[in-house]
Design an enzyme around this catalytic site. Structure first.
Site, PDB file in Angstrom:
ATOM      1  N   SER A 187       0.774  -0.999   0.010  1.00 43.98           N
ATOM      2  CA  SER A 187       0.093  -0.356  -0.589  1.00 43.98           C
ATOM      3  C   SER A 187       0.998   1.605   0.046  1.00 43.98           C
ATOM      4  O   SER A 187       0.245   2.411  -0.369  1.00 43.98           O
ATOM      5  CB  SER A 187      -0.531  -0.019   1.188  1.00 43.98           C
ATOM      6  OG  SER A 187      -0.040  -0.315   2.538  1.00 43.98           O
ATOM      7  N   HIS A 215      -5.577  -3.685  -1.419  1.00 43.50           N
ATOM      8  CA  HIS A 215      -5.544  -2.867  -2.491  1.00 43.50           C
ATOM      9  C   HIS A 215      -6.194  -3.445  -3.523  1.00 43.50           C
ATOM     10  O   HIS A 215      -5.653  -2.266  -4.827  1.00 43.50           O
ATOM     11  CB  HIS A 215      -4.126  -1.972  -2.260  1.00 43.50           C
ATOM     12  CG  HIS A 215      -4.968  -1.330  -0.940  1.00 43.50           C
ATOM     13  ND1 HIS A 215      -4.616   0.000  -1.604  1.00 43.50           N
ATOM     14  CD2 HIS A 215      -3.843  -1.352   0.034  1.00 43.50           C
ATOM     15  CE1 HIS A 215      -4.932   0.547  -0.037  1.00 43.50           C
ATOM     16  NE2 HIS A 215      -4.089   0.038   0.404  1.00 43.50           N
ATOM     17  N   LYS A 246     -12.739  -1.145   0.837  1.00 45.15           N
ATOM     18  CA  LYS A 246     -11.797  -0.277  -0.524  1.00 45.15           C
ATOM     19  C   LYS A 246     -12.800  -0.292  -1.541  1.00 45.15           C
ATOM     20  O   LYS A 246     -13.732   0.487  -1.436  1.00 45.15           O
ATOM     21  CB  LYS A 246     -10.565  -1.016  -0.087  1.00 45.15           C
ATOM     22  CG  LYS A 246      -9.668   0.123   0.805  1.00 45.15           C
ATOM     23  CD  LYS A 246      -8.044  -1.280   0.540  1.00 45.15           C
ATOM     24  CE  LYS A 246      -7.033  -0.365   1.782  1.00 45.15           C
ATOM     25  NZ  LYS A 246      -6.570  -1.054   3.154  1.00 45.15           N
TER      26      LYS A 246
HETATM   27  C1  LIG Z   1      -6.865  -1.769   4.525  1.00 41.74           C
HETATM   28  C2  LIG Z   1      -5.741  -2.424   4.462  1.00 41.74           C
HETATM   29  C3  LIG Z   1      -6.386  -3.882   5.580  1.00 41.74           C
HETATM   30  C4  LIG Z   1      -7.355  -3.353   6.962  1.00 41.74           C
HETATM   31  O1  LIG Z   1      -8.479  -3.239   5.838  1.00 41.74           O
HETATM   32  P1  LIG Z   1      -9.273  -3.302   7.305  1.00 41.74           P
HETATM   33  O2  LIG Z   1     -11.316  -3.670   6.081  1.00 41.74           O
HETATM   34  O3  LIG Z   1     -10.018  -1.744   7.079  1.00 41.74           O
HETATM   35  O4  LIG Z   1      -9.561  -3.917   8.128  1.00 41.74           O
HETATM   36  C5  LIG Z   1      -5.772  -4.796   5.627  1.00 41.74           C
HETATM   37  N1  LIG Z   1      -4.750  -5.265   5.133  1.00 41.74           N
HETATM   38  C6  LIG Z   1      -4.544  -4.458   3.675  1.00 41.74           C
HETATM   39  C7  LIG Z   1      -3.096  -4.323   3.117  1.00 41.74           C
HETATM   40  C8  LIG Z   1      -4.792  -2.678   3.393  1.00 41.74           C
HETATM   41  O5  LIG Z   1      -4.654  -2.625   2.526  1.00 41.74           O
END
Ligand SMILES: *Cc1c(COP(=O)(O)O)cnc(C)c1O
Length: 399
Positions: A187, A215, A246
């Site tokens: 990310s 992502h 996301k």
């Molecule tokens: C955003 C993200 C998470 C967390 O996701 P949530 O559903 O908001 O807890 C976990 N792993 C990665 C790689 C992320 O980018």
């Protein structure tokens, strides 16, 4: 609060402010979309959202949430195994599994919780988890927890370094289970795991592979099925974890997609499942609608790719040096944390909301502003943002 604790906290908060790393919240007063109303500022263009496909505000997705609320009420008021499992959970989980190419899936209230479920539940003292150096904090904490609770072993390989991964696999030859855990898209860098190579190494060393595709779900691959589709190994990854917060509507929630037996085992044994509420109806049904919508509109993924290519090329044409890559995460490295925050503040003054990241989220000296592109951005949105980059970049003598 006791005075001694209060003093310690305020002293540290003051230090964050002096260091220029204190995070101010910006309050949005409109839905998550390319242009939003920011309290006290009016309209700004967002270049910091994980709303990669613009599904947060798609009428079908919003309506499904409304219908869920009307039909099933506000919440589940229970964990899954007591009385919190609804028919929509089964439907959502089947759809998610189908979408990412797995037998089954299990939802959690977040991908953080999903990741935290995996390592401590699956592993034991005779097992080793091998983790990419740049993995997301939730994977790291899952591993830390597993080391504490079930006394598994762990190793970290240099970021995307297949030679180093192979060494770590060799060193783990006598383990009962070898689990390789990686982000799909990293990310902070916006680069993609070498998943085809990882799957091949896993075959050679009899390891299993887990990919956190948070992502990448809805983003990578021709139809948005994520890193496995992009890397040509759809159906060959043992465990996929991802978020519903996301690209898939952006509400909240996460899931583990894998075999029937692992999904069932997580139902029986994973603590974030056993001791935490099930996904609420609005969230689950909006997410379900988002997955279906994406299935019917794979062109959104192509639109995202086109927007990303345009923005990256135009940044370069203006003299910026964004990190190269194939993903809609486009970091511009600036060095010191205070610099990244200053640029972010100046861009906001120009009506562009893009977050600066510094230590400890990224290594010292590699602070950055991280642009994230959406299929929902219009050409005019992107051009206006580029004009702001131009102006601020000159003021800061970056270009
Ligand atoms: C955003 C993200 C998470 C967390 O996701 P949530 O559903 O908001 O807890 C976990 N792993 C990665 C790689 C992320 O980018």
């Amino acid at each position: 609060m006791r005075a001694s604790v209060e003093q310690r906290l305020t002293a540290e908060l003051d230090q964050f402010k002096r260091d220029g790393v204190y995070k101010r919240m910006n309050f949005l007063d409109s839905p998550q979309a390319p242009r939003v109303q920011m309290e006290g500022r009016g309209e700004v263009i967002i270049l910091s959202s994980n709303n990669y496909l613009g599904l947060c505000t798609v009428p079908e997705v919003v309506r499904a949430g409304h219908e869920g609320l009307d039909r099933f009420g506000a919440g589940t008021a229970s964990v899954r195994f007591i009385c919190g499992t609804f028919t929509f959970h089964r439907e959502l989980e089947a759809e998610l599994a189908r979408f990412v190419g797995a037998e089954a899936s299990l939802t959690f209230v977040s991908c953080w919780a999903a990741n935290e479920a995996v390592c401590p539940t699956l592993l034991g003292p005779d097992d080793v988890v091998i983790s990419d150096q740049l993995n997301h904090a939730s994977i790291i904490d899952s591993i830390r927890l597993a080391r504490q609770i079930v006394k598994c072993q762990s190793a970290v390989y240099k970021h995307s370094d297949m030679g180093d991964l192979e060494e770590k696999l060799q060193a783990a030859k006598s383990a009962r289970t070898r689990l390789i855990f990686t982000d799909g898209i990293f990310s902070m860098e916006g680069d993609i795991a070498k998943l085809a190579d990882i799957v091949e190494l896993a075959r050679k060393y009899d390891a299993i592979v887990a990919v956190d595709d948070s992502h990448a779900t809805g983003v990578l691959g021709k139809t948005g099925r994520g890193t496995p589709e992009y890397a040509g190994v759809l159906g060959s990854v043992d465990i996929i974890t991802s978020t519903l917060g996301k690209a898939l509507g952006g509400a909240a929630g996460g899931f583990v997609a894998s075999s029937n037996s692992l999904a069932d085992y997580l139902v029986q044994r994973s603590r974030p499942q056993l001791f935490s509420n099930a996904l609420p109806p609005t969230v689950a049904l909006s997410s379900l609608a988002a997955v279906k919508y994406l299935g019917a509109h794979p062109d959104l993924v192509e639109k995202l790719r086109g927007n990303t290519r345009y923005f990256r090329d135009q940044l370069k044409a203006r003299g910026f040096k964004p990190l190269d890559g194939d993903t809609p995460i486009i970091p511009v490295i600036l060095g010191e944390t205070a610099k990244a925050i200053q640029m972010s503040d100046m861009l906001l003054d120009e009506g562009v909301f893009v977050t600066g990241f510094g230590y400890p989220v990224v290594p010292k000296g590699e602070a950055r502003v991280r642009c994230q592109i959406s299929a929902a951005h219009s050409r005019e949105d992107l051009d206006q943002a580029l004009r702001a980059f131009d102006k601020v970049g000159r003021q800061l003598k970056l270009v």
